[in-house]
Scaffold this motif. Structure first.
Motif, PDB file in Angstrom:
ATOM      1  N   GLU A 147     -22.227  -6.256 -36.422  1.00  0.00           N
ATOM      2  CA  GLU A 147     -21.898  -4.921 -36.924  1.00  0.00           C
ATOM      3  C   GLU A 147     -20.441  -4.569 -36.631  1.00  0.00           C
ATOM      4  OE1 GLU A 147     -23.362  -0.269 -36.465  1.00  0.00           O
ATOM      5  OE2 GLU A 147     -24.393  -1.849 -35.366  1.00  0.00           O
ATOM      6  N   ASN A 148     -19.967  -4.880 -35.419  1.00  0.00           N
ATOM      7  CA  ASN A 148     -18.567  -4.621 -35.074  1.00  0.00           C
ATOM      8  C   ASN A 148     -17.628  -5.427 -35.954  1.00  0.00           C
ATOM      9  OD1 ASN A 148     -19.302  -2.820 -33.078  1.00  0.00           O
ATOM     10  ND2 ASN A 148     -19.167  -4.325 -31.440  1.00  0.00           N
TER      11      ASN A 148
ATOM     12  N   THR B  28     -30.258  -8.149 -30.164  1.00  0.00           N
ATOM     13  CA  THR B  28     -29.534  -6.879 -30.097  1.00  0.00           C
ATOM     14  C   THR B  28     -28.043  -7.117 -29.904  1.00  0.00           C
ATOM     15  OG1 THR B  28     -31.472  -5.790 -29.151  1.00  0.00           O
ATOM     16  CG2 THR B  28     -29.362  -4.686 -28.863  1.00  0.00           C
ATOM     17  N   ASN B  29     -27.686  -8.003 -28.977  1.00  0.00           N
ATOM     18  CA  ASN B  29     -26.268  -8.294 -28.723  1.00  0.00           C
ATOM     19  C   ASN B  29     -25.588  -8.914 -29.938  1.00  0.00           C
ATOM     20  OD1 ASN B  29     -26.532  -7.289 -26.145  1.00  0.00           O
ATOM     21  ND2 ASN B  29     -26.778  -9.289 -25.196  1.00  0.00           N
TER      22      ASN B  29
ATOM     23  N   LYS C  65     -25.082  -6.333 -32.679  1.00  0.00           N
ATOM     24  CA  LYS C  65     -23.942  -5.451 -32.371  1.00  0.00           C
ATOM     25  C   LYS C  65     -22.631  -6.150 -32.689  1.00  0.00           C
ATOM     26  CE  LYS C  65     -25.947  -2.585 -28.732  1.00  0.00           C
ATOM     27  NZ  LYS C  65     -25.937  -2.267 -27.296  1.00  0.00           N
ATOM     28  N   GLU C  66     -22.552  -7.418 -32.327  1.00  0.00           N
ATOM     29  CA  GLU C  66     -21.337  -8.181 -32.605  1.00  0.00           C
ATOM     30  C   GLU C  66     -21.096  -8.299 -34.105  1.00  0.00           C
ATOM     31  OE1 GLU C  66     -19.609 -12.653 -31.845  1.00  0.00           O
ATOM     32  OE2 GLU C  66     -21.070 -11.854 -30.438  1.00  0.00           O
TER      33      GLU C  66
END
Length: 139
Positions: free
Chosen positions: A54-55, A47-48, A51-52
């Motif tokens: 995606e950012n 998940t982390n 997110k990274e």
């Protein structure tokens, strides 16, 4: 009865005394072996990381869109008609001509009644920096 072993001794007929090779505690006094919850650790990590990614993807996408917009404005200004050599650091205004060909001028948009497209400044890299432009999207 002579072959009977006590209950707290690890012994098997085929492997003999193999307590030191087993992945779990084999005596009453041995420390508790607790299996970590790797599945939840992996899911948190995934998940982390997602997110990274995606950012970073969104950041690159925004940079790409900004770059393409700069490219389009530069293409528009360089394809415009002008009869002078632009000076680095000066401010110029881009207008739509009646003949369909855009033109670059020193005259500001409030000084005459022409269709205003934007205000630009030429930098030392010969790149036109948009200072103000009409609400236009190339995408």
């Amino acid at each position: 009865m002579e072959n009977k072993k006590p209950d707290n001794i690890v012994y098997s007929e085929d492997k003999g005394y193999n307590a030191s090779f087993l992945p779990y505690a084999t005596s009453v006094g041995a420390p508790i072996i607790k299996v970590d919850d790797i599945v939840s650790w992996k899911s948190r990590g995934i998940t982390n990381v997602n997110k990274e990614f995606e950012n970073k993807f969104n950041e690159l996408k925004n940079q790409y869109q900004k770059l393409m917009e700069e490219y389009e404005w530069n293409e528009l200004v360089y394809s415009a008609k002008f009869a002078f050599e632009p000076v680095i650091g000066e401010i110029y205004h881009l207008y739509a001509g009646e003949d369909g060909v855009n033109f670059l001028s020193l005259i500001g948009p409030n000084e005459w009644n022409k269709e205003y497209l934007g205000t630009f400044k030429l930098n030392s890299d010969k790149k036109w920096i948009a200072l103000h432009q009409k609400e236009t999207s190339f995408f």
